[in-house]
Design a protein around this motif. Structure first.
Motif, mmCIF file in Angstrom:
data_model
loop_
_atom_site.group_PDB
_atom_site.id
_atom_site.type_symbol
_atom_site.label_atom_id
_atom_site.label_comp_id
_atom_site.label_asym_id
_atom_site.label_seq_id
_atom_site.Cartn_x
_atom_site.Cartn_y
_atom_site.Cartn_z
ATOM 1 N N PRO A 75 39.550 27.569 8.316
ATOM 2 C CA PRO A 75 39.199 28.154 6.933
ATOM 3 C C PRO A 75 37.793 28.577 6.852
ATOM 4 C CG PRO A 75 39.695 25.892 6.450
ATOM 5 C CD PRO A 75 39.838 25.975 7.746
ATOM 6 N N GLY A 76 36.943 27.982 7.525
ATOM 7 C CA GLY A 76 35.434 28.180 7.743
ATOM 8 C C GLY A 76 35.149 29.624 7.858
ATOM 9 N N ALA A 77 35.950 30.173 8.729
ATOM 10 C CA ALA A 77 35.838 31.477 9.292
ATOM 11 C C ALA A 77 36.440 32.563 8.480
ATOM 12 C CB ALA A 77 36.705 31.657 10.857
ATOM 13 N N PHE A 78 37.121 32.376 7.470
ATOM 14 C CA PHE A 78 38.010 33.299 6.356
ATOM 15 C C PHE A 78 36.807 34.002 5.716
ATOM 16 C CE2 PHE A 78 39.903 34.314 2.560
ATOM 17 C CZ PHE A 78 40.784 35.120 3.248
ATOM 18 N N PRO A 79 35.653 33.410 5.031
ATOM 19 C CA PRO A 79 34.945 34.351 4.238
ATOM 20 C C PRO A 79 34.112 35.457 5.103
ATOM 21 C CG PRO A 79 34.484 31.935 3.828
ATOM 22 C CD PRO A 79 35.644 32.029 5.157
ATOM 23 N N GLY A 80 33.917 35.355 6.150
ATOM 24 C CA GLY A 80 33.365 36.376 6.911
ATOM 25 C C GLY A 80 34.000 37.129 7.952
ATOM 26 N N ALA A 81 35.427 36.961 7.537
ATOM 27 C CA ALA A 81 36.279 37.727 8.562
ATOM 28 C C ALA A 81 36.198 39.244 8.134
ATOM 29 C CB ALA A 81 37.746 37.183 8.318
ATOM 30 N N TRP A 100 40.958 33.622 -8.249
ATOM 31 C CA TRP A 100 41.635 32.533 -7.832
ATOM 32 C C TRP A 100 40.855 31.679 -7.025
ATOM 33 C CZ3 TRP A 100 44.408 29.705 -4.371
ATOM 34 C CH2 TRP A 100 45.236 28.795 -4.765
ATOM 35 N N TRP A 101 40.465 32.263 -5.864
ATOM 36 C CA TRP A 101 39.913 31.858 -4.630
ATOM 37 C C TRP A 101 38.549 30.909 -5.191
ATOM 38 C CZ3 TRP A 101 37.029 34.611 -0.288
ATOM 39 C CH2 TRP A 101 36.753 33.866 0.762
ATOM 40 N N ALA A 102 37.719 31.608 -5.716
ATOM 41 C CA ALA A 102 36.534 31.103 -6.428
ATOM 42 C C ALA A 102 36.917 29.624 -7.221
ATOM 43 C CB ALA A 102 35.704 32.166 -7.357
ATOM 44 N N GLN A 103 37.871 29.752 -8.130
ATOM 45 C CA GLN A 103 38.116 28.621 -8.855
ATOM 46 C C GLN A 103 38.776 27.572 -8.206
ATOM 47 O OE1 GLN A 103 37.234 28.539 -11.920
ATOM 48 N NE2 GLN A 103 38.170 26.445 -12.393
ATOM 49 N N ALA A 104 39.462 27.702 -7.102
ATOM 50 C CA ALA A 104 40.174 26.740 -6.105
ATOM 51 C C ALA A 104 39.044 26.130 -5.329
ATOM 52 C CB ALA A 104 41.371 27.311 -5.155
ATOM 53 N N ARG A 105 38.098 26.953 -4.731
ATOM 54 C CA ARG A 105 36.880 26.237 -3.990
ATOM 55 C C ARG A 105 36.151 25.587 -5.110
ATOM 56 N NH1 ARG A 105 33.909 31.263 -1.333
ATOM 57 N NH2 ARG A 105 34.517 32.271 -3.407
ATOM 58 N N LYS A 106 36.004 25.758 -6.088
ATOM 59 C CA LYS A 106 35.510 24.992 -7.411
ATOM 60 C C LYS A 106 35.809 23.668 -7.445
ATOM 61 C CE LYS A 106 33.517 25.026 -12.142
ATOM 62 N NZ LYS A 106 33.448 25.950 -13.280
ATOM 63 N N VAL A 107 37.163 23.661 -7.555
ATOM 64 C CA VAL A 107 38.116 22.405 -7.888
ATOM 65 C C VAL A 107 38.408 21.543 -6.601
ATOM 66 C CG1 VAL A 107 40.036 21.593 -8.575
ATOM 67 C CG2 VAL A 107 39.328 23.398 -9.833
ATOM 68 N N HIS A 108 38.671 22.228 -5.533
ATOM 69 C CA HIS A 108 39.222 21.633 -4.354
ATOM 70 C C HIS A 108 38.076 21.506 -3.072
ATOM 71 C CE1 HIS A 108 42.991 21.676 -6.157
ATOM 72 N NE2 HIS A 108 43.307 22.892 -6.096
ATOM 73 N N ASP A 112 39.134 22.994 1.342
ATOM 74 C CA ASP A 112 40.485 22.940 0.676
ATOM 75 C C ASP A 112 40.763 24.000 -0.004
ATOM 76 O OD1 ASP A 112 40.854 20.452 2.293
ATOM 77 O OD2 ASP A 112 40.409 19.380 0.649
ATOM 78 N N GLY A 113 39.725 24.612 -0.485
ATOM 79 C CA GLY A 113 40.166 25.598 -1.628
ATOM 80 C C GLY A 113 40.422 26.960 -0.919
ATOM 81 N N THR A 114 39.781 27.025 0.333
ATOM 82 C CA THR A 114 40.054 28.616 1.207
ATOM 83 C C THR A 114 41.632 28.289 1.738
ATOM 84 O OG1 THR A 114 37.726 28.820 1.426
ATOM 85 C CG2 THR A 114 39.216 29.859 2.901
ATOM 86 N N ARG A 115 41.646 27.030 2.145
ATOM 87 C CA ARG A 115 42.835 26.839 2.900
ATOM 88 C C ARG A 115 44.528 27.229 1.769
ATOM 89 N NH1 ARG A 115 42.252 22.181 5.076
ATOM 90 N NH2 ARG A 115 42.124 22.764 7.301
ATOM 91 N N ALA A 116 44.044 26.851 0.370
ATOM 92 C CA ALA A 116 44.878 27.046 -0.451
ATOM 93 C C ALA A 116 45.040 28.493 -0.602
ATOM 94 C CB ALA A 116 44.596 26.133 -1.638
ATOM 95 N N LEU A 145 45.922 25.805 -9.379
ATOM 96 C CA LEU A 145 45.366 26.102 -8.343
ATOM 97 C C LEU A 145 45.890 25.670 -6.944
ATOM 98 C CD1 LEU A 145 41.751 25.690 -9.788
ATOM 99 C CD2 LEU A 145 42.939 27.775 -9.627
ATOM 100 N N THR A 146 47.593 25.779 -6.696
ATOM 101 C CA THR A 146 48.193 25.388 -5.741
ATOM 102 C C THR A 146 49.038 26.578 -5.264
ATOM 103 O OG1 THR A 146 50.021 24.421 -6.959
ATOM 104 C CG2 THR A 146 48.089 22.865 -6.462
ATOM 105 N N ALA A 147 49.389 26.698 -4.100
ATOM 106 C CA ALA A 147 50.333 27.612 -3.669
ATOM 107 C C ALA A 147 51.712 27.728 -4.010
ATOM 108 C CB ALA A 147 50.222 27.812 -2.050
#
Length: 221
Positions: A75-81, A100-108, A112-116, A145-147
């Protein structure tokens, strides 16, 4: 007709331009049918990708969905894809996705937020885009904040198109997330069976008292 081999970036080259295909095809040779306005990619006889044809030379067209299986492992490669940026430009990755992604990263946390989020994007293979975005918006307002929560809200949005909206109580908010078992219970047909009665047991007790019988446990009490 072309038969290019899929490179390690999960892309094929057709007349100087590059197009993405699903990552499971890396290293395989595929069949491409080039039309005036688009191209279709086949793995044997199964269509695996369809792209609008690029006119400019040395350009690339990437589909974010083609990379999700790889990105969920990294998931670390996702933001710069590059595929993510193209999805944003095409309107497929909306501001609701980003929020939603920003909030998921804040919480998880970042990983894990990016994977969600990637798990949510995988839902788009089975849920129409507009319903998925509606599910994301409702889940975001509710802090879900879950799939799984997004999937449930997306299905509720799809169902709402076929049913008249129910009136909410005064002061109630529509941004609520229902657990799956509660949602199923709410959609069961009404139970018209009468409530159980203990009258027969009361009658037995009265008969026993009338006959003078006593239960051993009754004596102890």
């Amino acid at each position: 007709m072309f038969t290019p081999r899929v490179d390690r970036y999960s892309q094929i080259t057709v007349r100087t331009n590059r197009y993405s295909v699903p990552v499971r095809l890396i290293g395989k040779r595929v069949r491409v049918v080039l039309h005036a306005s688009h191209l279709v990619v086949y793995d044997q006889n199964v269509e695996v990708a369809r792209h609008e044809r690029l006119i400019a030379k040395a350009s690339c067209r990437l589909e974010l969905d083609h990379y999700l299986e790889a990105l969920i492992r990294k998931p670390g490669a996702f933001p710069g894809a590059t595929a993510l940026e193209q999805a944003r430009s095409a309107g497929k990755f909306t501001p609701i996705h980003d929020a939603w992604w920003a909030q998921a990263r804040k919480v998880h946390g970042e990983r894990d937020g990016t994977r969600a989020l990637i798990e949510v994007l995988l839902l788009a293979r089975h849920i129409p885009h507009e319903h998925l975005v509606a599910g994301l918006a409702t889940a975001l307002r509710a802090g879900a904040l879950t799939a799984d929560a997004v999937a449930l809200e997306a299905r509720k949005a799809a169902q709402a198109e076929d049913e008249p909206p129910a009136a909410l109580p005064a002061g109630a908010s529509g941004a609520t997330v229902t657990f799956l078992h509660e949602w199923r219970l709410a959609h069961l047909p009404p139970d018209t069976r009468p409530l159980p009665s203990v009258t027969p047991y009361d009658q037995l007790l009265r008969r026993r008292r009338a006959s003078g019988g006593t239960h051993p446990e009754g004596e102890a009490q």
